[in-house]
Design an enzyme around this catalytic site. Sequence first.
Site, short mmCIF file in Angstrom:
data_model
loop_
_atom_site.label_atom_id
_atom_site.label_comp_id
_atom_site.label_asym_id
_atom_site.label_seq_id
_atom_site.Cartn_x
_atom_site.Cartn_y
_atom_site.Cartn_z
N SER A 22 0.85 -1.32 0.06
CA SER A 22 0.02 0.11 0.05
C SER A 22 0.98 1.35 -0.08
CB SER A 22 -0.99 0.09 1.40
OG SER A 22 -0.36 0.27 2.41
N LYS A 58 0.76 4.68 6.80
CA LYS A 58 0.33 5.64 5.90
C LYS A 58 0.89 6.86 5.92
CE LYS A 58 -3.06 2.55 4.74
NZ LYS A 58 -2.72 1.62 3.70
#
Length: 336
Positions: free
Chosen positions: A127, A190
């Site tokens: 990701s 993230k």
Amino acid sequence: MSDAQKPLNEDGLSPDPVAGTPDALESEHSDASSQAVSEAPATPAPLPDPVAAAPIADNRRRVWSDDGDIPFDDGDRRLGDGGEAAPGDKDGGNELLEIIKTVVFALLIALVLRTLLFQPFTIPSASMEPNLYEGDYIVVSKWSYGYSKFSSGLPVNLPLGDNRLFGGVPKRGDIVVFKLPRDDRTDYIKRVVGLPGDRIQVINNRLHLNGQPVDNREISREVVRDVFGPRDTVQLRETLPGGRSYIIQDFGPGNELDDTTIYEVPLGYYFMMGDNRDNSIDSRVDQTSGVGLVPDENLVGRAQIILFSWTPGASLWNPVSWFANLRPSRFFKPLN
């Protein structure tokens, strides 16, 4: 008195009379004189000249001691005999105690480092490509944003309630490890793109911040293989307000998260996105099935550096795979 009990003079030799010494000669002379008187009262024979006592050879091995003296090694008799245990009898116990102390101190140091300073993580997914790859082993600094109940890195949370100790504020563009809000247990990583008070929206797979499109420029195209097979990707350099820039990866228009509604970030929350924009479950997805907005208390720390890296396939139980799957070009790579 036995030989072992006879006192030693300053030379380490026994002072008892032995044959050849003046005392022994005097004793022999007395016996001889008595015999001569009984046989004939003749003129006494002249006494022999005294002979100096000859040193007695002692082949026992000297053993140096901590007290500076030189006791003898009496064969099977160990120093320390006489009702007390010899020092050597305690060596095994002392060594075991030292090993235990060393292990305990090492664990305490590791606990302090993990809780207050650094914590390692392994990247489990794609990701955050092209900046973090599956198999990267990273180090996260704990002090960057202060400490919350989730900062311990242990199964037990710190007793800090909903507050942060020595709290710091993330900046746009920071790569952050946090606890997934819906379970407060799973670690996610993230990039921070929205701060409290920001309005975030994605339009035609381009990030918009407070109503303005964020600058991004194409730098390359390549084919990437993932769970869906080989796919064409575009890599772009995205630059946030304030000048922070980094590379993102996109599979092109028409994907599920390429167009979103407007997200308003409330006080005490942050908006997170993965760098692999079409292959990331992040704040664009509601908390019930994704990440949602991340509370300040869930922040664990800031990712600082890639320490080591292995391609998928390396196994802890197969040391050969450690070397066969190394990615040395990613070792000690700072994260932007």
